[in-house]
Design a protein around this motif. Structure first.
Motif, PDB file in Angstrom:
ATOM      1  N   ALA A 263       1.778  -0.044  -0.924  1.00 11.11           N
ATOM      2  CA  ALA A 263       2.254  -1.369  -1.334  1.00 11.11           C
ATOM      3  C   ALA A 263       1.950  -1.672  -2.793  1.00 11.11           C
ATOM      4  O   ALA A 263       2.787  -2.251  -3.491  1.00 11.11           O
ATOM      5  CB  ALA A 263       1.646  -2.448  -0.432  1.00 11.11           C
ATOM      6  N   VAL A 264       0.765  -1.271  -3.265  1.00 19.29           N
ATOM      7  CA  VAL A 264       0.379  -1.583  -4.639  1.00 19.29           C
ATOM      8  C   VAL A 264       0.801  -0.480  -5.598  1.00 19.29           C
ATOM      9  O   VAL A 264       1.449  -0.739  -6.625  1.00 19.29           O
ATOM     10  CB  VAL A 264      -1.141  -1.822  -4.725  1.00 19.29           C
ATOM     11  CG1 VAL A 264      -1.563  -2.063  -6.171  1.00 19.29           C
ATOM     12  CG2 VAL A 264      -1.544  -3.004  -3.853  1.00 19.29           C
ATOM     13  N   ARG A 265       0.467   0.758  -5.258  1.00 20.60           N
ATOM     14  CA  ARG A 265       0.716   1.849  -6.204  1.00 20.60           C
ATOM     15  C   ARG A 265       2.183   2.251  -6.237  1.00 20.60           C
ATOM     16  O   ARG A 265       2.803   2.309  -7.297  1.00 20.60           O
ATOM     17  CB  ARG A 265      -0.162   3.043  -5.853  1.00 20.60           C
ATOM     18  CG  ARG A 265      -0.015   4.214  -6.820  1.00 20.60           C
ATOM     19  CD  ARG A 265      -1.040   5.279  -6.546  1.00 20.60           C
ATOM     20  NE  ARG A 265      -0.927   6.376  -7.500  1.00 20.60           N
ATOM     21  CZ  ARG A 265      -1.697   7.453  -7.501  1.00 20.60           C
ATOM     22  NH1 ARG A 265      -2.673   7.563  -6.608  1.00 20.60           N
ATOM     23  NH2 ARG A 265      -1.518   8.402  -8.397  1.00 20.60           N
TER      24      ARG A 265
ATOM     25  N   GLU B 200       4.686   0.748  -4.275  1.00 24.77           N
ATOM     26  CA  GLU B 200       5.542  -0.424  -4.016  1.00 24.77           C
ATOM     27  C   GLU B 200       6.681  -0.084  -3.061  1.00 24.77           C
ATOM     28  O   GLU B 200       7.825  -0.501  -3.248  1.00 24.77           O
ATOM     29  CB  GLU B 200       6.095  -0.982  -5.324  1.00 24.77           C
ATOM     30  CG  GLU B 200       5.017  -1.465  -6.290  1.00 24.77           C
ATOM     31  CD  GLU B 200       5.605  -2.070  -7.548  1.00 24.77           C
ATOM     32  OE1 GLU B 200       6.840  -2.062  -7.689  1.00 24.77           O
ATOM     33  OE2 GLU B 200       4.829  -2.564  -8.387  1.00 24.77           O
TER      34      GLU B 200
ATOM     35  N   PRO C 260       6.029  -4.198   1.330  1.00 24.39           N
ATOM     36  CA  PRO C 260       5.456  -5.433   0.788  1.00 24.39           C
ATOM     37  C   PRO C 260       3.959  -5.496   1.040  1.00 24.39           C
ATOM     38  O   PRO C 260       3.444  -4.943   2.015  1.00 24.39           O
ATOM     39  CB  PRO C 260       6.199  -6.539   1.557  1.00 24.39           C
ATOM     40  CG  PRO C 260       6.678  -5.879   2.806  1.00 24.39           C
ATOM     41  CD  PRO C 260       6.971  -4.452   2.442  1.00 24.39           C
ATOM     42  N   LEU C 261       3.258  -6.176   0.162  1.00 29.25           N
ATOM     43  CA  LEU C 261       1.802  -6.255   0.244  1.00 29.25           C
ATOM     44  C   LEU C 261       1.356  -7.256   1.298  1.00 29.25           C
ATOM     45  O   LEU C 261       0.283  -7.103   1.881  1.00 29.25           O
ATOM     46  CB  LEU C 261       1.222  -6.637  -1.114  1.00 29.25           C
ATOM     47  CG  LEU C 261      -0.296  -6.679  -1.229  1.00 29.25           C
ATOM     48  CD1 LEU C 261      -0.895  -5.322  -0.899  1.00 29.25           C
ATOM     49  CD2 LEU C 261      -0.716  -7.127  -2.616  1.00 29.25           C
TER      50      LEU C 261
END
Length: 245
Positions: A183-185, A187, A190-191
């Motif tokens: 989700a962060v790295r 994408e 969704p987070l």
């Protein structure tokens, strides 16, 4: 001689009477923890005020530890408001009466009635519970049958390694890793959230796809530890029945 209806009524009454001590014990332990464990309402208010004020004392190791002393008069008002000034038996009786009436008060975190907070999140919890149960039984029963048929083969050994690795990893730890990685790295997912912003304006199929897209990472974290017990229970039960006369 009692009729079947009278016997059933007496049985239900006896079971309910046996549940009363259990209910009182659970509520008493919960109330005691709420009274004496740090991090209660007043502690939360202190932390919120300290964060809003931006003040604090710098502790060792380079970390800032916020210290905020509430005036004694306001502290007494807060203590009276939350019922901490009452004797424990009186406070417990009052708290238990509110619990029985489903009056949980207002959430000191969200500043709205607790029942409303629960009601807003209950559909999401039911959704994940049903999907998790469906996927668990839908995958573990066929997998357990396959492992029983292929007992002590490469298929059995490989699937055992995979499900026990998933069982050994805590769900919250796996969820944190997946969130940071996918989700962060990268994408990909969704987070957070259950739906995207503006999802209500999409078509029905698009809304379903959006919910599924948001559900992938939480479901993986939920299901990773649920496969081992159900799969091995199905495998062992089938092997036991296959070896019976």
């Amino acid at each position: 001689m009692k009729s079947r209806g009278d016997a059933l009524r007496d049985y239900v009454i006896r079971r309910l009477l046996l549940m009363v001590p259990t209910f009182l014990g659970i509520t008493l332990v919960t109330f005691t923890l709420l009274q004496f464990v740090p991090g209660g309402q007043i502690d939360q208010i202190r932390m919120a005020l300290a964060g809003a004020g931006g003040g604090g004392e710098v502790g060792g190791g380079g970390g800032a530890i916020a210290q905020l002393d509430i005036p004694e008069e306001q502290l007494a008002q807060l203590t009276e408001y939350y019922g901490f000034d009452e004797p424990l038996p009186v406070a417990y009786a009052s708290w238990l009466w509110d619990v029985i009436r489903l009056d949980f008060g207002d959430s000191f975190r969200y500043s709205e009635p607790v029942l409303r907070v629960i009601g807003d999140r209950l559909p999401v919890s039911i959704y994940y519970g049903l999907i998790t149960a469906f996927l668990t039984y839908g995958i573990c029963i066929p997998l357990g049958i396959l492992k029983a048929i292929k007992h002590r083969t490469n298929v059995d050994n490989l699937t055992s390694i995979l499900i026990f690795v998933g069982y050994a990893i805590p769900g919250f730890a796996l969820g944190a890793v997946l969130s940071n990685l996918l989700a962060v790295r990268f994408e990909i997912f969704p987070l957070g959230g259950f739906r995207s912003v503006g999802a209500a304006e999409l078509s029905f199929l698009a809304q379903v796809g959006d919910v599924v897209w948001h559900s992938v990472l939480p479901l993986i974290a939920y299901l990773a530890g649920a496969f081992a017990v159900t799969t091995m229970l199905m495998k062992n039960s089938l092997i036991e029945n296959m070896s019976a006369d």
